[in-house]
Enzyme design. Structure first.
Site, PDB file in Angstrom:
ATOM      1  N   ASP A  92      41.114  62.785  66.272  1.00 26.95           N
ATOM      2  CA  ASP A  92      39.991  62.257  65.498  1.00 26.95           C
ATOM      3  C   ASP A  92      40.556  61.530  64.278  1.00 26.95           C
ATOM      4  O   ASP A  92      41.450  62.055  63.599  1.00 26.95           O
ATOM      5  CB  ASP A  92      39.121  63.439  65.052  1.00 26.95           C
ATOM      6  N   ASP A 114      32.268  52.187  66.548  1.00 28.89           N
ATOM      7  CA  ASP A 114      30.877  52.595  66.797  1.00 28.89           C
ATOM      8  C   ASP A 114      30.050  52.340  65.534  1.00 28.89           C
ATOM      9  O   ASP A 114      30.451  52.752  64.442  1.00 28.89           O
ATOM     10  CB  ASP A 114      30.824  54.087  67.162  1.00 28.89           C
ATOM     11  N   LYS A 118      22.054  54.815  62.248  1.00 30.70           N
ATOM     12  CA  LYS A 118      21.162  55.661  61.430  1.00 30.70           C
ATOM     13  C   LYS A 118      21.855  56.041  60.129  1.00 30.70           C
ATOM     14  O   LYS A 118      23.029  56.438  60.148  1.00 30.70           O
ATOM     15  CB  LYS A 118      20.790  56.930  62.196  1.00 30.70           C
ATOM     16  N   THR A 189      39.878  42.704  72.883  1.00 32.51           N
ATOM     17  CA  THR A 189      39.663  44.116  73.215  1.00 32.51           C
ATOM     18  C   THR A 189      38.684  44.164  74.396  1.00 32.51           C
ATOM     19  O   THR A 189      38.057  43.155  74.731  1.00 32.51           O
ATOM     20  CB  THR A 189      39.071  44.900  72.025  1.00 32.51           C
ATOM     21  N   GLU A 190      38.500  45.339  74.977  1.00 34.56           N
ATOM     22  CA  GLU A 190      37.539  45.460  76.088  1.00 34.56           C
ATOM     23  C   GLU A 190      36.133  45.046  75.615  1.00 34.56           C
ATOM     24  O   GLU A 190      35.442  44.298  76.287  1.00 34.56           O
ATOM     25  CB  GLU A 190      37.442  46.909  76.593  1.00 34.56           C
TER      26      GLU A 190
HETATM   27  N1  SAM Z   1      38.435  49.401  70.244  1.00 34.88           N
HETATM   28  C1  SAM Z   1      37.929  49.377  71.603  1.00 34.88           C
HETATM   29  C2  SAM Z   1      37.382  48.015  71.933  1.00 34.88           C
HETATM   30  O1  SAM Z   1      37.233  47.191  71.020  1.00 34.88           O
HETATM   31  O2  SAM Z   1      37.129  47.737  73.109  1.00 34.88           O
HETATM   32  C3  SAM Z   1      36.867  50.480  71.822  1.00 34.88           C
HETATM   33  C4  SAM Z   1      35.593  50.337  71.068  1.00 34.88           C
HETATM   34  S1  SAM Z   1      34.454  51.675  71.367  1.00 34.88           S
HETATM   35  C5  SAM Z   1      32.901  50.993  70.914  1.00 34.88           C
HETATM   36  C6  SAM Z   1      34.765  52.751  69.984  1.00 34.88           C
HETATM   37  C7  SAM Z   1      35.835  53.793  70.261  1.00 34.88           C
HETATM   38  O3  SAM Z   1      36.100  54.488  69.042  1.00 34.88           O
HETATM   39  C8  SAM Z   1      35.445  54.841  71.302  1.00 34.88           C
HETATM   40  O4  SAM Z   1      36.437  54.925  72.300  1.00 34.88           O
HETATM   41  C9  SAM Z   1      35.359  56.143  70.487  1.00 34.88           C
HETATM   42  O5  SAM Z   1      35.740  57.296  71.212  1.00 34.88           O
HETATM   43  C10 SAM Z   1      36.307  55.853  69.336  1.00 34.88           C
HETATM   44  N2  SAM Z   1      36.041  56.634  68.115  1.00 34.88           N
HETATM   45  C11 SAM Z   1      34.858  56.782  67.482  1.00 34.88           C
HETATM   46  N3  SAM Z   1      34.993  57.569  66.393  1.00 34.88           N
HETATM   47  C12 SAM Z   1      36.305  57.936  66.347  1.00 34.88           C
HETATM   48  C13 SAM Z   1      37.058  58.760  65.482  1.00 34.88           C
HETATM   49  N4  SAM Z   1      36.496  59.382  64.430  1.00 34.88           N
HETATM   50  N5  SAM Z   1      38.378  58.917  65.728  1.00 34.88           N
HETATM   51  C14 SAM Z   1      38.971  58.317  66.800  1.00 34.88           C
HETATM   52  N6  SAM Z   1      38.284  57.517  67.663  1.00 34.88           N
HETATM   53  C15 SAM Z   1      36.978  57.336  67.441  1.00 34.88           C
END
Ligand code: SAM
Length: 216
Positions: A92, A114, A118, A189-190
């Site tokens: 994390d 993400d 909210k 990125t994806e």
């Molecule tokens: N960076 C990639 C892309 O641009 O395609 C993935 C984007 S995806 C919307 C966001 C990613 O951030 C998810 O895989 C999620 O598990 C991760 N994530 C969210 N909060 C996180 C945290 N506190 N620590 C590590 N990863 C986190």
């Protein structure tokens, strides 16, 4: 963003402990060199870090995510590549200080984080002030965050959050894909691939500024 759980993801990761770290690591030992370390927090399935690592063999990359499933997909790609400068970290972002020494990281990437729209979830946004404090501690002095997203609200929120924190902006893009010069160095990125034709991609390069004694 939660993805559908992959059966056996944990076992796949456990079989590659040299590439996937789940506990505090000695990065010097893990990479076997003293090259600079760049990290991505929230790496998803790893396309960005793998693309950057292929272009910059002189830099060590650590791709971090808290979901074992996405890290396992990133591992599939890493194993299929011949890259020796990438490690995956299942962790994390909140606990970055357990995994990196103070000022050990040269550059930090956030891509399509993400949005947590909210307001009661503000603290989960990766550009919330508490995260900025964590990033500042592990980044080199005057270290930078390079952030891109398709989400205008998160981008605006992040500009305000970073500005209130005292960071400065070196560059800002309001429609990254219109910048043809930058396109040459832009590793997709994806999520960027998925959302680019649906609207603009925003990008910023923000820098921490050393605080003077008198500011404290
Ligand atoms: N960076 C990639 C892309 O641009 O395609 C993935 C984007 S995806 C919307 C966001 C990613 O951030 C998810 O895989 C999620 O598990 C991760 N994530 C969210 N909060 C996180 C945290 N506190 N620590 C590590 N990863 C986190």
């Amino acid at each position: 963003m939660r993805v559908k759980k992959r059966k056996g993801a944990e076992a796949i990761l456990a079989a590659h402990k040299d590439l996937v770290l789940t506990e505090p690591a000695n990065w010097l030992e893990s990479f076997g060199n003293q090259n600079s370390i760049h990290i991505e927090v929230g790496c998803g399935k790893g396309d960005f870090v793998l693309g950057m690592a292929a272009r910059h063999p002189e830099i060590n990359y650590v791709a971090i995510d808290l979901q074992s499933t996405v890290i396992s997909y990133a591992l599939d790609k890493l194993l299929a590549s011949n890259l020796s400068n990438v490690r995956l970290l299942l962790a994390d972002g909140r606990s970055l200080a357990e995994y990196f020494l103070p000022h050990q990281v040269e550059l930090l990437y956030l891509n399509f984080s993400d949005p947590w729209p909210k307001s009661r979830h503000e603290k989960r946004r990766l550009t919330y002030k508490d995260f900025l404090q964590l990033y500042e501690a592990i980044l080199i002095e005057n270290g930078e965050i390079h952030f891109k997203t398709d989400n205008r609200s998160l981008f605006e929120y992040s500009l305000v959050s970073m500005s209130q924190y005292g960071m400065i902006f070196k560059q800002i893009w309001l429609d990254l894909h219109k910048d043809l010069e930058f396109a040459e160095q832009n590793v997709l990125t994806e999520y960027e691939r998925k959302w680019a034709d649906k609207g603009p991609i925003y990008r910023m390069e923000a820098q921490f500024v050393q605080k003077n004694e008198s500011d404290l």
